[in-house]
Write a protein that holds these residues in place. Structure first.
Motif, PDB file in Angstrom:
ATOM      1  N   ALA A  68       0.845  -1.201   0.000  1.00 24.51           N
ATOM      2  CA  ALA A  68       0.000   0.000   0.000  1.00 24.51           C
ATOM      3  C   ALA A  68       0.881   1.252   0.000  1.00 24.51           C
ATOM      4  O   ALA A  68       2.085   1.195   0.296  1.00 24.51           O
ATOM      5  CB  ALA A  68      -0.913  -0.014   1.213  1.00 24.51           C
ATOM      6  N   ASN A  69       0.275   2.377  -0.345  1.00 29.47           N
ATOM      7  CA  ASN A  69       0.925   3.692  -0.271  1.00 29.47           C
ATOM      8  C   ASN A  69       2.150   3.797  -1.169  1.00 29.47           C
ATOM      9  O   ASN A  69       3.218   4.274  -0.748  1.00 29.47           O
ATOM     10  CB  ASN A  69       1.316   4.009   1.181  1.00 29.47           C
ATOM     11  N   LEU A  70       2.003   3.390  -2.405  1.00 25.66           N
ATOM     12  CA  LEU A  70       3.089   3.542  -3.385  1.00 25.66           C
ATOM     13  C   LEU A  70       2.811   4.735  -4.296  1.00 25.66           C
ATOM     14  O   LEU A  70       3.092   4.711  -5.485  1.00 25.66           O
ATOM     15  CB  LEU A  70       3.245   2.261  -4.210  1.00 25.66           C
ATOM     16  N   PHE A 105       4.112   7.559  -8.145  1.00 18.74           N
ATOM     17  CA  PHE A 105       4.488   8.747  -7.379  1.00 18.74           C
ATOM     18  C   PHE A 105       4.267  10.013  -8.201  1.00 18.74           C
ATOM     19  O   PHE A 105       4.545  10.045  -9.396  1.00 18.74           O
ATOM     20  CB  PHE A 105       5.952   8.657  -6.945  1.00 18.74           C
ATOM     21  N   SER A 106       3.809  11.043  -7.501  1.00 18.64           N
ATOM     22  CA  SER A 106       3.622  12.340  -8.164  1.00 18.64           C
ATOM     23  C   SER A 106       4.788  13.279  -7.892  1.00 18.64           C
ATOM     24  O   SER A 106       4.948  14.296  -8.571  1.00 18.64           O
ATOM     25  CB  SER A 106       2.317  12.986  -7.672  1.00 18.64           C
ATOM     26  N   ALA A 107       5.598  12.931  -6.870  1.00 17.11           N
ATOM     27  CA  ALA A 107       6.763  13.755  -6.547  1.00 17.11           C
ATOM     28  C   ALA A 107       7.903  12.841  -6.112  1.00 17.11           C
ATOM     29  O   ALA A 107       7.709  11.902  -5.341  1.00 17.11           O
ATOM     30  CB  ALA A 107       6.424  14.746  -5.444  1.00 17.11           C
ATOM     31  N   ILE A 108       9.113  13.132  -6.627  1.00 19.04           N
ATOM     32  CA  ILE A 108      10.312  12.362  -6.274  1.00 19.04           C
ATOM     33  C   ILE A 108      11.341  13.351  -5.758  1.00 19.04           C
ATOM     34  O   ILE A 108      11.778  14.249  -6.487  1.00 19.04           O
ATOM     35  CB  ILE A 108      10.866  11.599  -7.496  1.00 19.04           C
ATOM     36  N   VAL A 109      11.722  13.211  -4.485  1.00 22.10           N
ATOM     37  CA  VAL A 109      12.647  14.148  -3.847  1.00 22.10           C
ATOM     38  C   VAL A 109      14.034  13.525  -3.788  1.00 22.10           C
ATOM     39  O   VAL A 109      14.210  12.433  -3.236  1.00 22.10           O
ATOM     40  CB  VAL A 109      12.171  14.503  -2.423  1.00 22.10           C
ATOM     41  N   MET A 154       8.594  14.831   5.924  1.00 19.37           N
ATOM     42  CA  MET A 154       7.149  15.001   6.122  1.00 19.37           C
ATOM     43  C   MET A 154       6.400  14.943   4.789  1.00 19.37           C
ATOM     44  O   MET A 154       6.791  15.593   3.819  1.00 19.37           O
ATOM     45  CB  MET A 154       6.860  16.323   6.825  1.00 19.37           C
ATOM     46  N   GLY A 155       5.353  14.155   4.746  1.00 19.07           N
ATOM     47  CA  GLY A 155       4.530  14.027   3.544  1.00 19.07           C
ATOM     48  C   GLY A 155       4.966  12.920   2.615  1.00 19.07           C
ATOM     49  O   GLY A 155       4.257  12.608   1.643  1.00 19.07           O
ATOM     50  N   ALA A 156       6.135  12.325   2.891  1.00 23.63           N
ATOM     51  CA  ALA A 156       6.619  11.236   2.030  1.00 23.63           C
ATOM     52  C   ALA A 156       5.996   9.912   2.465  1.00 23.63           C
ATOM     53  O   ALA A 156       5.944   9.592   3.663  1.00 23.63           O
ATOM     54  CB  ALA A 156       8.134  11.135   2.093  1.00 23.63           C
ATOM     55  N   SER A 157       5.532   9.127   1.491  1.00 27.33           N
ATOM     56  CA  SER A 157       4.958   7.807   1.791  1.00 27.33           C
ATOM     57  C   SER A 157       6.022   6.719   1.721  1.00 27.33           C
ATOM     58  O   SER A 157       5.881   5.659   2.340  1.00 27.33           O
ATOM     59  CB  SER A 157       3.833   7.473   0.812  1.00 27.33           C
ATOM     60  N   CYS A 158       7.113   6.986   0.962  1.00 27.07           N
ATOM     61  CA  CYS A 158       8.167   5.991   0.770  1.00 27.07           C
ATOM     62  C   CYS A 158       9.535   6.657   0.829  1.00 27.07           C
ATOM     63  O   CYS A 158       9.680   7.853   0.560  1.00 27.07           O
ATOM     64  CB  CYS A 158       7.988   5.273  -0.575  1.00 27.07           C
ATOM     65  N   TRP A 159      10.540   5.808   1.148  1.00 26.90           N
ATOM     66  CA  TRP A 159      11.916   6.329   1.263  1.00 26.90           C
ATOM     67  C   TRP A 159      12.877   5.259   0.777  1.00 26.90           C
ATOM     68  O   TRP A 159      12.849   4.117   1.234  1.00 26.90           O
ATOM     69  CB  TRP A 159      12.197   6.696   2.713  1.00 26.90           C
ATOM     70  N   VAL A 160      13.748   5.660  -0.163  1.00 33.96           N
ATOM     71  CA  VAL A 160      14.830   4.793  -0.637  1.00 33.96           C
ATOM     72  C   VAL A 160      16.134   5.418  -0.150  1.00 33.96           C
ATOM     73  O   VAL A 160      16.473   6.535  -0.559  1.00 33.96           O
ATOM     74  CB  VAL A 160      14.834   4.669  -2.172  1.00 33.96           C
ATOM     75  N   ALA A 161      16.849   4.688   0.710  1.00 33.65           N
ATOM     76  CA  ALA A 161      18.070   5.233   1.300  1.00 33.65           C
ATOM     77  C   ALA A 161      19.258   4.344   0.993  1.00 33.65           C
ATOM     78  O   ALA A 161      19.133   3.122   0.930  1.00 33.65           O
ATOM     79  CB  ALA A 161      17.907   5.362   2.812  1.00 33.65           C
ATOM     80  N   LYS A 162      20.427   4.978   0.832  1.00 33.53           N
ATOM     81  CA  LYS A 162      21.676   4.229   0.630  1.00 33.53           C
ATOM     82  C   LYS A 162      22.691   4.662   1.668  1.00 33.53           C
ATOM     83  O   LYS A 162      22.918   5.865   1.871  1.00 33.53           O
ATOM     84  CB  LYS A 162      22.233   4.447  -0.780  1.00 33.53           C
ATOM     85  N   LEU A 163      23.290   3.647   2.334  1.00 32.24           N
ATOM     86  CA  LEU A 163      24.337   3.895   3.320  1.00 32.24           C
ATOM     87  C   LEU A 163      25.601   3.186   2.860  1.00 32.24           C
ATOM     88  O   LEU A 163      25.525   2.216   2.107  1.00 32.24           O
ATOM     89  CB  LEU A 163      23.902   3.377   4.700  1.00 32.24           C
ATOM     90  N   ASN A 188       6.757   2.903   3.605  1.00 32.93           N
ATOM     91  CA  ASN A 188       7.651   1.909   3.005  1.00 32.93           C
ATOM     92  C   ASN A 188       9.065   2.456   2.950  1.00 32.93           C
ATOM     93  O   ASN A 188       9.293   3.595   2.517  1.00 32.93           O
ATOM     94  CB  ASN A 188       7.188   1.543   1.590  1.00 32.93           C
ATOM     95  N   LEU A 189      10.020   1.617   3.393  1.00 26.54           N
ATOM     96  CA  LEU A 189      11.412   2.040   3.478  1.00 26.54           C
ATOM     97  C   LEU A 189      12.313   0.940   2.931  1.00 26.54           C
ATOM     98  O   LEU A 189      12.184  -0.227   3.313  1.00 26.54           O
ATOM     99  CB  LEU A 189      11.779   2.329   4.940  1.00 26.54           C
ATOM    100  N   ALA A 190      13.215   1.303   2.005  1.00 27.89           N
ATOM    101  CA  ALA A 190      14.196   0.365   1.454  1.00 27.89           C
ATOM    102  C   ALA A 190      15.590   0.952   1.648  1.00 27.89           C
ATOM    103  O   ALA A 190      15.878   2.055   1.165  1.00 27.89           O
ATOM    104  CB  ALA A 190      13.930   0.105  -0.021  1.00 27.89           C
ATOM    105  N   ILE A 191      16.447   0.212   2.360  1.00 30.10           N
ATOM    106  CA  ILE A 191      17.798   0.689   2.671  1.00 30.10           C
ATOM    107  C   ILE A 191      18.817  -0.243   2.023  1.00 30.10           C
ATOM    108  O   ILE A 191      18.731  -1.465   2.159  1.00 30.10           O
ATOM    109  CB  ILE A 191      18.048   0.718   4.192  1.00 30.10           C
TER     110      ILE A 191
END
Length: 464
Positions: A68-70, A105-109, A154-163, A188-191
């Motif tokens: 959900a929430n993609l 997605f309508s916005a990609i930050v 704030m306002g983001a439904s998903c997060w793609v992070a790289k460490l 939703n979070l993908a690291i």
């Protein structure tokens, strides 16, 4: 008697699909008897070896149920910070211009260290044509390598992070990222943790405690920019299954950068990747089960999200299990247990006897029903014929009851004639009438004896 009936028939067309058609089936009872009792059993088909024919193992691709929430806003951090790379691939996947994924997605930050430099690298021709620039927003971090704040998210439904594990704080940053996602309401979070071969295994094992629903953490070793996406086989393992001497993220084993970006970004939308801590490894040969399965999935028409979902959902392990099951069953077929064979034969014979008895009863019931129908038809014709004379004192039902024995004889005779049985109508009718006369004589004699025993007309009984 020949009977006809309609039946549904499966027909396989050239595209191997099944369709229903109706066909008229004509048969006689003796033919049905032969087919029902003496028909041979079909030999059980043996499934092909999945190791040799992966196409027989792989099922047709199915549509995936996404998380959900993609939609809405997706946040990307840890990318576009290296001058020699644009890192546009992750943004292209999230933009989903080709409609392969479930992302909408309508916005990609893009959260990066140097916003002006990142903007230059991402202002490509393909970004304009695919509509990425219409969705893209670039936000600069407060310092190089800094994580975003809860306010940024704030306002983001998903997060793609790289460490990067070259930073000693990489493991603790995983905890920071998951906590930030909770505070900001990220669903939703993908690291991705790159250069994971530098991490101590004991510290990696503690990560699971922070991985909740909607979170995927992927560890991967050194990344190779020369290996293109889809060019090398890979495996996706739960982190607890990564052993030191097998499927280890080795320092001298590199993983395709493009492949890692694809796998981790697509996992953002896969239910099978939720609440998972995984390791990506290419420490597999081109003829391994993983490589064979991936080739089979692609040959079957799987899209990249469908392929990754299958591998993520223990696809390789299930394939290896199917191969072992086939080998075991093959050995048992070629080296059967005599006691088991004897039991199976005895059970088969018992079942055949039960089926034979059941079918015989069905045939006898069907025969009786057909004879009774023929008998009723004969009796009705006789009633109609006699009623034309005008001297019929009984109704049809009473008449049929009175001549039922004769009607059943006629019905049995007609049934045997219809089914090609030997009959001699004149002789059999004469014998039947003779038997009927004998029955009348016996019945009359018994009635006479009873009459005389009761004293005749006006007489007294013997005991009076």
């Amino acid at each position: 008697m020949t009977t006809s009936s309609e039946a549904f028939v499966f027909q396989r067309s050239n595209d191997r699909s099944l369709t229903f058609t109706t066909a008229t089936i004509s048969s006689s009872s003796n033919t049905r008897l032969h087919a029902g009792i003496e028909g041979g059993r079909k030999k059980k088909e043996v499934a092909p070896n999945p190791e040799e024919k992966v196409s027989a193992y792989v099922e047709p691709p199915k549509s995936l149920d996404p998380r959900a929430n993609l939609d809405g806003k997706v946040f990307v951090s840890g990318y576009v910070n290296t001058p020699e790379r644009s890192d546009q691939q992750v943004f292209d996947i999230l933009n989903n211009h080709d409609g392969v994924s479930a992302f909408d997605f309508s916005a990609i930050v893009a959260f990066c260290d140097d916003a002006p430099a990142a903007k230059k690298r991402l202002l490509s021709r393909s970004a304009r044509y695919t509509g990425l620039l219409d969705k893209l927003e670039i936000v600069q971090s407060t310092s190089a390598g800094a994580l975003p704040t809860a306010e940024n998210l704030m306002g983001a439904s998903c997060w793609v992070a790289k460490l990067d594990a070259t930073d000693p704080a990489a493991v603790s940053q995983i905890t920071d990222v998951t906590n930030l996602a909770k505070q900001a309401g990220v669903s939703n979070l993908a690291i991705t943790v790159v250069n994971s071969h530098l991490l101590d295994s004991s510290s990696v094992s503690t990560v699971n405690a922070y991985v909740g629903d909607g979170v995927t953490v992927a560890f991967v070793g050194s990344l190779d920019d020369m290996k293109k996406e889809g060019s090398h086989p890979y495996r996706i393992l739960d982190i607890e299954n990564v052993k030191e001497d097998d499927n280890k993220i080795l320092a001298d084993t590199t993983f395709s950068r493009e492949e890692s970006v694809r796998i981790v970004t697509e996992s953002l939308g896969l239910v099978s990747a939720s609440k998972r801590t995984i390791a990506l490894t290419s420490n597999v040969s081109t003829n391994s089960t993983a490589a064979v399965l991936i080739k089979g999935l692609r040959a079957a028409g799987y899209s990249r999200p469908q392929e990754i979902n299958d591998i993520m959902d223990s696809g390789v392990e299930k394939y290896e299990e199917a191969i072992e099951t086939y080998k075991k069953e093959k050995y048992e077929r070629e080296n059967p247990d005599p006691e088991k064979l004897a039991r199976e034969k005895e059970e088969q014979e018992k079942q055949m006897a039960i089926d034979r008895e059941k079918r015989m009863k069905e045939i006898e019931e069907e025969k009786k029903k057909e004879i009774e129908e023929l008998a009723t038809e004969w009796a009705k014709r006789e009633y109609f014929r006699k009623s034309l004379g005008g001297n019929m004192a009984m109704n049809e039902e009473e008449y049929i009851k009175s001549v039922w024995e004769r009607a059943m004889f006629e019905g049995d005779l007609k049934w045997r004639m219809y089914h090609g049985r030997d009959t001699d109508e004149r002789k059999e009718l004469a014998e039947f009438l003779s038997q009927q006369e004998k029955k009348k004589e016996v019945a009359l004699k018994r009635a006479q004896e009873a009459f005389e025993k009761n004293g005749g007309l006006g007489g007294k009984k013997d005991n009076e």
